[in-house]
Design an enzyme around this catalytic site. Structure first.
Site, PDB file in Angstrom:
ATOM      1  N   ASP A  74      41.431 -24.090  -3.223  1.00 18.72           N
ATOM      2  CA  ASP A  74      40.098 -24.655  -3.386  1.00 18.72           C
ATOM      3  C   ASP A  74      39.632 -25.044  -1.985  1.00 18.72           C
ATOM      4  OD1 ASP A  74      37.811 -26.114  -3.812  1.00 18.72           O
ATOM      5  OD2 ASP A  74      38.660 -27.386  -5.392  1.00 18.72           O
ATOM      6  N   TYR A 165      21.131 -27.493  -6.895  1.00 19.81           N
ATOM      7  CA  TYR A 165      21.611 -26.180  -6.459  1.00 19.81           C
ATOM      8  C   TYR A 165      20.712 -25.652  -5.341  1.00 19.81           C
ATOM      9  CZ  TYR A 165      22.590 -21.161  -6.497  1.00 19.81           C
ATOM     10  OH  TYR A 165      22.903 -19.882  -6.115  1.00 19.81           O
TER      11      TYR A 165
END
Length: 266
Positions: A74, A165
């Site tokens: 990650d 976003y």
């Protein structure tokens, strides 16, 4: 016969523009990242490291080409960034091209805002590239290194319900410009590609129901000058092209690849 052989050899040379180069593609298990990794491999890269949070899809990509190296990580975490850096140090000691493709999509309507979704968007889409670029900066080829960031047209065109976003992609575009200036003295170029709606798993992964996703794509195709949504093969050549020596005088740019959608708005 000799002419035919010469033509084939020239084609082979032209397809090996990344010979002896080491490439990193984050989010390389599916969609644009997967296709980009295989494109770099096909153009002669010595190694293509692909990262993601799930081992199985990464190994599936690695099975498609011998130079693809999967690293489960990650990259929005310190441990993930460290794992990637250590893998590169152990294998090649340096990196020539970084493609920041890892990203997530979440709806964030103001009337129903989920703090967890906001944090995930900021962590993966913004903090991840910042953390990983800083960690890998000493390993970037200098001069000659390249960073390519996958952004989105949402960073420049307003759309209801996806404000966070969109803000992360606007931040990414700003990072491209600032890093291009900061890294220029080292001979490192930084550019981005901003796709419109492309057929990838990102909407499904972001929890968008399939019926909503289909409607979204259909509306995009209907209102786009090109008359369709994008395909990964529309985007990937721009990623590789920006990292090629032929683009050596291009830095700080974010190339929009959207079928003309930003001309008419979202």
């Amino acid at each position: 016969m000799e002419k035919a052989q010469l033509s084939v050899e020239r084609k082979m040379v032209s397809n090996k523009v990344f010979a002896d180069r080491h490439v990193l593609v984050t989010g390389g298990s599916s969609g644009i990242g997967r296709a980009a990794a295989l494109a770099f491999a096909g153009q002669g890269a010595a190694s293509v490291t692909v990262t993601g949070r799930r081992r199985e899809p990464l190994e599936e990509v690695a099975a498609l080409h011998p130079v693809v190296v999967p690293v489960v990580a990650d990259v929005a975490t310190d441990a993930g960034a460290t794992a990637v850096a250590e893998s590169i140090k152990a294998r090649s000691g340096m990196i020539d091209v970084i493609v920041h493709n890892a990203g997530v999509f979440r709806r964030t309507p103001l009337a129903d805002m989920e703090l967890e979704a906001v944090r995930e968007l900021l962590d993966v889409n913004v903090f991840g590239p910042v953390l990983l670029t800083g960690r890998l900066s000493p390993l970037l080829r200098s001069p000659g290194g390249n960073i390519v960031v996958v952004s989105s047209i949402n960073g420049r065109v307003a759309s209801a319900g996806v404000s966070v976003y969109s803000a992360t992609k606007a931040a990414v575009d700003s990072l491209v410009a600032s890093w291009a200036v900061e890294l220029a003295p080292r001979g490192i170029r930084v550019n981005g590609v901003a796709p419109g709606t492309v057929l990838t798993p990102i909407l499904a992964a972001g929890g968008v129901p399939s019926t909503d996703a289909e409607e979204w794509r259909a509306d995009y195709a209907r209102t786009s000058p090109a008359g369709r949504i994008g395909r990964v093969e529309d985007v990937v050549p721009w990623i590789t092209r920006l990292a090629e020596p032929v683009s050596s005088w291009v830095t700080g740019e974010v190339i929009v690849v959207d079928g003309g959608k930003t001309l008419v708005g979202l």
